[in-house]
Design a protein around this motif. Structure first.
Motif, PDB file in Angstrom:
ATOM      1  N   PRO A 181      39.016  57.643  31.363  1.00  0.00           N
ATOM      2  CA  PRO A 181      39.641  57.094  32.501  1.00  0.00           C
ATOM      3  C   PRO A 181      38.209  56.570  33.047  1.00  0.00           C
ATOM      4  CG  PRO A 181      40.207  59.240  32.262  1.00  0.00           C
ATOM      5  CD  PRO A 181      39.324  59.201  31.274  1.00  0.00           C
ATOM      6  N   MET A 182      38.714  55.466  34.131  1.00  0.00           N
ATOM      7  CA  MET A 182      37.645  54.983  34.928  1.00  0.00           C
ATOM      8  C   MET A 182      38.275  54.196  35.915  1.00  0.00           C
ATOM      9  SD  MET A 182      36.639  51.056  32.980  1.00  0.00           S
ATOM     10  CE  MET A 182      37.931  49.977  32.640  1.00  0.00           C
ATOM     11  N   GLN A 183      37.417  53.943  37.171  1.00  0.00           N
ATOM     12  CA  GLN A 183      38.095  53.269  38.357  1.00  0.00           C
ATOM     13  C   GLN A 183      37.077  52.512  39.075  1.00  0.00           C
ATOM     14  OE1 GLN A 183      38.704  56.518  41.549  1.00  0.00           O
ATOM     15  NE2 GLN A 183      37.263  57.763  40.479  1.00  0.00           N
ATOM     16  N   SER A 184      37.632  51.617  39.878  1.00  0.00           N
ATOM     17  CA  SER A 184      36.682  50.975  40.728  1.00  0.00           C
ATOM     18  C   SER A 184      37.264  50.415  42.041  1.00  0.00           C
ATOM     19  CB  SER A 184      36.226  49.530  39.901  1.00  0.00           C
ATOM     20  OG  SER A 184      37.473  48.578  39.766  1.00  0.00           O
ATOM     21  N   LEU A 185      36.348  49.873  43.036  1.00  0.00           N
ATOM     22  CA  LEU A 185      36.584  49.488  44.439  1.00  0.00           C
ATOM     23  C   LEU A 185      36.023  48.103  44.562  1.00  0.00           C
ATOM     24  CD1 LEU A 185      38.081  50.029  47.030  1.00  0.00           C
ATOM     25  CD2 LEU A 185      36.216  50.816  47.799  1.00  0.00           C
ATOM     26  N   ASP A 186      36.833  46.900  44.715  1.00  0.00           N
ATOM     27  CA  ASP A 186      36.079  45.775  45.361  1.00  0.00           C
ATOM     28  C   ASP A 186      36.619  45.247  46.597  1.00  0.00           C
ATOM     29  OD1 ASP A 186      35.398  46.113  42.484  1.00  0.00           O
ATOM     30  OD2 ASP A 186      37.029  44.558  41.701  1.00  0.00           O
ATOM     31  N   ILE A 187      35.375  44.556  47.059  1.00  0.00           N
ATOM     32  CA  ILE A 187      35.988  44.168  48.579  1.00  0.00           C
ATOM     33  C   ILE A 187      35.366  42.613  48.679  1.00  0.00           C
ATOM     34  CG2 ILE A 187      35.475  44.387  51.125  1.00  0.00           C
ATOM     35  CD1 ILE A 187      35.517  47.231  50.649  1.00  0.00           C
ATOM     36  N   SER A 188      36.279  41.920  49.269  1.00  0.00           N
ATOM     37  CA  SER A 188      35.700  40.442  49.249  1.00  0.00           C
ATOM     38  C   SER A 188      36.110  39.911  50.651  1.00  0.00           C
ATOM     39  CB  SER A 188      36.346  39.462  48.356  1.00  0.00           C
ATOM     40  OG  SER A 188      37.509  39.240  48.412  1.00  0.00           O
ATOM     41  N   VAL A 189      35.105  38.898  51.147  1.00  0.00           N
ATOM     42  CA  VAL A 189      35.713  38.403  52.585  1.00  0.00           C
ATOM     43  C   VAL A 189      35.279  36.760  52.304  1.00  0.00           C
ATOM     44  CG1 VAL A 189      34.732  38.152  55.023  1.00  0.00           C
ATOM     45  CG2 VAL A 189      34.666  40.394  53.922  1.00  0.00           C
ATOM     46  N   ASN A 190      36.121  35.977  52.901  1.00  0.00           N
ATOM     47  CA  ASN A 190      35.926  34.636  52.939  1.00  0.00           C
ATOM     48  C   ASN A 190      36.147  33.937  54.275  1.00  0.00           C
ATOM     49  OD1 ASN A 190      38.552  33.753  52.743  1.00  0.00           O
ATOM     50  ND2 ASN A 190      38.568  33.887  50.681  1.00  0.00           N
ATOM     51  N   LEU A 247      33.581  29.580  51.938  1.00  0.00           N
ATOM     52  CA  LEU A 247      32.473  30.587  51.794  1.00  0.00           C
ATOM     53  C   LEU A 247      32.878  31.964  51.601  1.00  0.00           C
ATOM     54  CD1 LEU A 247      29.811  28.933  54.052  1.00  0.00           C
ATOM     55  CD2 LEU A 247      30.184  28.228  51.887  1.00  0.00           C
ATOM     56  N   GLY A 248      32.151  32.554  50.756  1.00  0.00           N
ATOM     57  CA  GLY A 248      32.776  34.139  50.593  1.00  0.00           C
ATOM     58  C   GLY A 248      31.516  35.038  49.897  1.00  0.00           C
ATOM     59  N   ILE A 249      31.951  36.035  50.375  1.00  0.00           N
ATOM     60  CA  ILE A 249      31.043  37.264  49.730  1.00  0.00           C
ATOM     61  C   ILE A 249      31.868  38.283  48.974  1.00  0.00           C
ATOM     62  CG2 ILE A 249      30.741  38.533  52.044  1.00  0.00           C
ATOM     63  CD1 ILE A 249      27.891  39.396  51.163  1.00  0.00           C
ATOM     64  N   ARG A 250      31.251  38.899  47.860  1.00  0.00           N
ATOM     65  CA  ARG A 250      32.286  39.684  47.172  1.00  0.00           C
ATOM     66  C   ARG A 250      31.385  41.130  46.717  1.00  0.00           C
ATOM     67  NH1 ARG A 250      33.543  36.850  43.460  1.00  0.00           N
ATOM     68  NH2 ARG A 250      32.829  37.659  41.375  1.00  0.00           N
ATOM     69  N   GLY A 251      31.986  41.979  46.689  1.00  0.00           N
ATOM     70  CA  GLY A 251      31.274  43.296  46.275  1.00  0.00           C
ATOM     71  C   GLY A 251      32.372  43.892  45.345  1.00  0.00           C
ATOM     72  N   GLU A 252      31.519  44.067  43.945  1.00  0.00           N
ATOM     73  CA  GLU A 252      32.535  44.639  42.839  1.00  0.00           C
ATOM     74  C   GLU A 252      32.032  45.953  42.442  1.00  0.00           C
ATOM     75  OE1 GLU A 252      32.975  42.235  39.258  1.00  0.00           O
ATOM     76  OE2 GLU A 252      34.382  41.182  40.288  1.00  0.00           O
ATOM     77  N   ASP A 253      32.756  47.010  42.280  1.00  0.00           N
ATOM     78  CA  ASP A 253      32.388  48.144  41.894  1.00  0.00           C
ATOM     79  C   ASP A 253      31.800  48.838  42.902  1.00  0.00           C
ATOM     80  OD1 ASP A 253      32.768  50.661  40.315  1.00  0.00           O
ATOM     81  OD2 ASP A 253      31.348  49.949  38.810  1.00  0.00           O
ATOM     82  N   LEU A 254      32.109  48.951  44.105  1.00  0.00           N
ATOM     83  CA  LEU A 254      30.938  49.598  45.148  1.00  0.00           C
ATOM     84  C   LEU A 254      30.364  50.859  44.886  1.00  0.00           C
ATOM     85  CD1 LEU A 254      32.636  48.121  48.369  1.00  0.00           C
ATOM     86  CD2 LEU A 254      31.015  46.972  46.887  1.00  0.00           C
ATOM     87  N   PHE A 255      31.114  51.688  44.145  1.00  0.00           N
ATOM     88  CA  PHE A 255      30.693  53.168  44.181  1.00  0.00           C
ATOM     89  C   PHE A 255      30.161  53.278  42.751  1.00  0.00           C
ATOM     90  CE2 PHE A 255      33.566  53.195  47.625  1.00  0.00           C
ATOM     91  CZ  PHE A 255      32.880  53.722  48.595  1.00  0.00           C
ATOM     92  N   LYS A 256      30.083  52.268  41.797  1.00  0.00           N
ATOM     93  CA  LYS A 256      29.814  52.331  40.295  1.00  0.00           C
ATOM     94  C   LYS A 256      30.309  53.339  39.649  1.00  0.00           C
ATOM     95  CE  LYS A 256      25.432  51.393  37.791  1.00  0.00           C
ATOM     96  NZ  LYS A 256      23.990  51.322  37.866  1.00  0.00           N
ATOM     97  N   THR A 257      31.643  53.269  39.555  1.00  0.00           N
ATOM     98  CA  THR A 257      32.508  54.041  38.940  1.00  0.00           C
ATOM     99  C   THR A 257      33.025  53.486  37.690  1.00  0.00           C
ATOM    100  OG1 THR A 257      34.396  53.893  40.471  1.00  0.00           O
ATOM    101  CG2 THR A 257      33.071  55.745  40.672  1.00  0.00           C
ATOM    102  N   ARG A 258      33.071  52.170  37.564  1.00  0.00           N
ATOM    103  CA  ARG A 258      33.696  51.394  36.339  1.00  0.00           C
ATOM    104  C   ARG A 258      32.784  51.637  35.179  1.00  0.00           C
ATOM    105  NH1 ARG A 258      34.422  45.439  37.777  1.00  0.00           N
ATOM    106  NH2 ARG A 258      36.219  46.403  38.921  1.00  0.00           N
TER     107      ARG A 258
END
Length: 815
Positions: A723-732, A742-753
């Motif tokens: 199993p694996m999981q992830s949390l991503d957040i983006s704002v534009n 214009l945007g900023i995006r954070g991927e796999d914020l807790f490094k669980t992927r």
């Protein structure tokens, strides 16, 4: 005041009050038509809202003639939303009922099938994230903020039913046996990381394709549709995009098109660089005799790519056009790694170890081109499409490795480590001819037929040289070097027949494919041939129930042909612990696929549960066994059979104007039977996946998207993935009338992927764990320019007569 006077006053004023109340109400009526054929659309859902409300004021459905009516509406401002299964939501704003204008008649409201653009002035053609279009599930990528400035891999990671592993391998419903196309053609890229997300219009997932589509791919077809434009008259459109990541990876590019009179032109291009870290561990346990092997690798990689496309189309006459397209893709890479491998005896004590210093580089160059003709002969839809395409890819991979062995005391076995240089040259060619003919006998009955020829060759030449310290020269290693060529010719014909009876629709199809395969191991002169004929029936039925419900049931037969590396019979002894050998006796894997889906579509929420069952025979899978006590031999075999079933449950809601949510829950069970020729017992188990994506729109401020995904344990024929999981957040934030974003995006914020697998063979068990640089921050930019609102239409697939019909569309502002 006396009672008589009160009665007299009321007798005077009550009729006036009732009269005023009666005439303080109004009426809105209209007729709904299909924009393509201008036929009335019955049973469409028409929802009336007060202008400032998100909860409906009233609702109705269109009649047999497409008419609707709202009576006794109090004075005020309103808006209407019209929806119908398979069509884009049509919105009409600024409808005001007043004393001066108590009646509004919308004479002709033309709604559009999903994927078709109109040029209405006050209509918002607001597409949902997912739409149903015949046998396709269409995902509109511009609704997925988390992909902006990213790549096609970033897009696919956000889609339901899709999984992407550490090596960018794509799976659909837990299976990697799917066909990936770009604009209904074979991929032009060496990796989907080369394809920018901003160049993608939508992604089509076809889990049970009709006979019109090739039968390759057990779980179906994944078609990535790129953005392109078609305008009437003079016009131009384009887009610029750029994205950069915190590890200095970046991509940037441009796309533009221009149309004047009968000529259309388009071009696109881009470049990028992606850097990555790759840390992984491998543990192998041997059971007879007992021993173990553990290896850890730390590596870094850097890849660069460049691509460009150019095309033109000429209108021979109305509804008839020819065009030509060409693409070039260049990709280079380099990587380094250090591997430490330890071998242990039955008591867990170190027997020996070795290190492997690896460095590699290479390039992959691809050219593709096509010429096509599209012709439509009448308004009923009789048409002929011809497409001839050619694709040529060449790649060179250079790898050097230095291997040093140590004894149980960690002392060097010798002072001259083994040094190898490996070179792989690949030359792949693919020619494709496709002819599709459509003949509608009436508006309810249609016949489709066609031919597709695929002629491809894969030529792989692998050479390994080992340093001879005696004369300080590299000598060819015959135990590893091999040259293998695979030629495959597939001829296919198909026919489909569809008919509609009121709200009931069915489609029957049959595809016949003849396959001829020839393998040549040039190294030792070994040849093999395969020649076989297959039949692939398809069935699809659907029933609309009222305005918002539809049931679909479908069946198709699919095939998975063995890939070149699985057929290559050469015994590759690439180190002292592992041997890989192909199996030229592999036969194709066949699958019978059944699917039942239900769709509920409303202005507030869409609910789509889909159940499926697949039964496969001659399943192709890896197979491992021990040789000489502690050498793992990996080959490929046809397992006897396997089955899987499950459900995808998708819900999307836009109950609030500023918030919408899309969620998916998928549950699968798989079982793989053993092969009677082996001692392996097969695998069985459950797999599941859940995802939720939520968008928050704060007008005149910014937009926020949150995406969470969990992939449970996934069963395959020889083991499972962890199993694996992830949390991503983006704002534009958009500027200049939404032209610049214009945007900023954070991927796999807790490094669980994280990705891992466990496989079992005869007398051996292997566990792999991969940790890659999945957590990252991206800055993105996207700019759209042009002078036409008909942006991002696909020139080849959008019919000109539809655009011409849109000239007669009336504006929806009938206040």
């Amino acid at each position: 005041m006396s009672t008589k006077i009160k009665i007299f006053v009321l007798s005077i004023f009550l009729p006036v009050i009732f009269y005023s109340a009666a005439f303080s109400q109004g009426k809105i009526s209209g007729m709904v038509k299909d924009i393509k054929d201008l036929k009335a659309v019955k049973e469409a859902a028409v929802i009336l809202f007060r202008e400032a409300d998100t909860v409906k004021y009233s609702g109705t459905g269109t009649s047999e003639t497409g008419n609707f009516e709202f009576k006794d509406i109090p004075y005020g401002k309103y808006r209407i939303e019209i929806s119908y299964i398979g069509y884009s939501v049509y919105k009409i704003k600024n409808l005001e009922i007043s004393e001066a204008n108590p009646f509004i008649k919308l004479d002709s409201v033309k709604i559009s099938p999903s994927g078709y653009k109109t040029d209405e002035i006050i209509v918002e053609d607001e597409k949902p994230v997912m739409e149903f279009n015949d046998d396709k599930k269409v995902f509109n990528i511009d609704k997925i903020m988390n992909s902006t400035g990213g790549t096609a891999i970033d897009v696919l990671k956000k889609l339901p039913m899709i999984e992407v592993d550490a090596n960018d391998n794509v799976s659909l419903r837990g299976s990697k046996n799917l066909m990936i196309l770009i604009d209904n053609k074979p991929m032009k890229f060496s990796s989907l990381r080369q394809l920018p997300a901003d160049a993608i219009q939508n992604v089509e997932i076809i889990t049970n394709p009709s006979a019109k589509y090739e039968a390759e791919g057990v779980t179906g077809i994944l078609n990535i549709v790129l953005k392109k434009n078609e305008n009437r008259g003079i016009g131009y459109n384009g887009y610029l995009y750029s994205g950069i990541r915190d590890n200095k990876s970046y991509n940037t590019g441009i796309g533009a098109d221009f149309k004047k009179g009968k000529w259309s032109f388009f071009l696109n291009g881009g470049l990028g660089q992606f850097k990555y870290k790759n840390d992984n561990t491998t543990s192998v346990n041997y059971f007879n005799p007992v021993s173990s092997f553990k290896a850890g690798t730390n590596g870094n990689g850097d890849g660069k790519y460049y691509f460009g496309g150019l095309g033109t189309e000429y209108e021979l006459k109305k509804d008839h056009g020819i065009g030509i397209e060409s693409y070039i893709n260049l990709h280079s890479y380099e990587n380094t790694s250090l591997t430490n491998s330890n071998n242990y005896n039955a008591n867990g004590l170190l027997s020996y170890l070795y290190t492997n210093n690896f460095s590699g580089d290479g390039d992959w160059n691809n050219f593709s081109g096509s010429i096509y003709y599209n012709g439509k002969f009448d308004k009923l839809g009789r048409e002929l499409n011809i497409d001839v395409s050619y694709n040529h890819a060449k790649n060179t991979n250079n790898a050097g490795q230095t291997i040093q062995y140590f004894d149980s005391l960690s002392l060097p076995v010798n002072n001259t480590p083994s040094r190898q240089i490996n070179v792989t040259n690949g030359d792949n060619k693919n020619t494709r001819i496709q002819i599709d003919y459509t003949n509608p006998f009436s508006e309810l009955t249609k016949l489709e037929a066609g031919y597709k020829g695929t002629f491809r060759t894969n030529d792989n030449d692998f050479r390994s040289d080992t340093l001879n310290y005696a004369n300080n020269t590299f000598v060819n290693n015959g135990n590893v070097s091999n040259h293998f060529k695979l030629s495959e010719y597939i001829d296919a014909v198909y026919g489909t027949f569809s008919h509609k009876i009121k709200s009931f629709r069915f489609k029957l199809g049959l595809r016949v494919e003849h396959t001829y395969t020839k393998g040549e191991l040039i190294t030792n002169g070994t040849n093999f041939k395969k020649d076989y004929l297959d039949y692939f029936p398809t069935v699809s039925i659907s029933q609309k129930i009222g305005m918002s419900h539809e049931l679909q049931l479908s069946y198709s037969r699919r095939i998975t042909r063995p890939m070149i590396y699985r057929l290559n019979p050469f015994v590759n002894r690439y180190n002292s612990k592992f041997i890989i050998v192909g199996n030229p006796e592999l036969t194709p894997e066949y699958t019978d696929s059944y699917e039942l889906s239900y769709m509920f579509i409303s202005n507030i929420v869409n609910i789509t549960p889909m159940a499926f069952y697949r039964w496969s025979k001659d399943v192709i899978s890896n197979y491992s066994y021990l040789s000489d006590s502690n050498i793992t031999v990996t080959t490929y075999r046809n397992f006897s059979s396997g089955y899987s079933y499950g459900m995808d449950f998708m819900v999307s809601s836009r109950a609030l104007k500023w918030w919408n949510i899309n969620s998916t829950f998928s549950f699968y069970k798989s079982k793989y039977e053993a092969n009677v020729t082996s001692d392996y017992s097969g695998e069985e188990g459950f797999s599941w996946k859940a995802s939720i994506r939520s968008n928050f729109t704060f007008e005149d401020l910014f937009n926020v998207e949150v995406n969470y995904e969990y992939n449970g344990k996934r069963i395959n024929a020889s083991g499972f993935n962890v199993p694996m999981q992830s949390l991503d957040i983006s704002v534009n934030k958009s500027f200049f009338n939404k032209k610049l974003t214009l945007g900023i995006r954070g991927e796999d914020l807790f490094k669980t992927r994280k990705w891992g697998s466990e496989t079992t063979g005869v007398g051996v068990r292997t566990v792999n764990e991969y940790n890659w640089d999945s957590r990252g921050v991206y800055l993105t930019l996207n700019y759209n320019f042009g002078n036409s609102k008909d942006y991002y239409k696909k020139s080849k697939n959008t019919k000109r007569n539809e655009n011409e019909k849109s000239d007669s569309n009336e504006e929806g502002n009938n206040k």
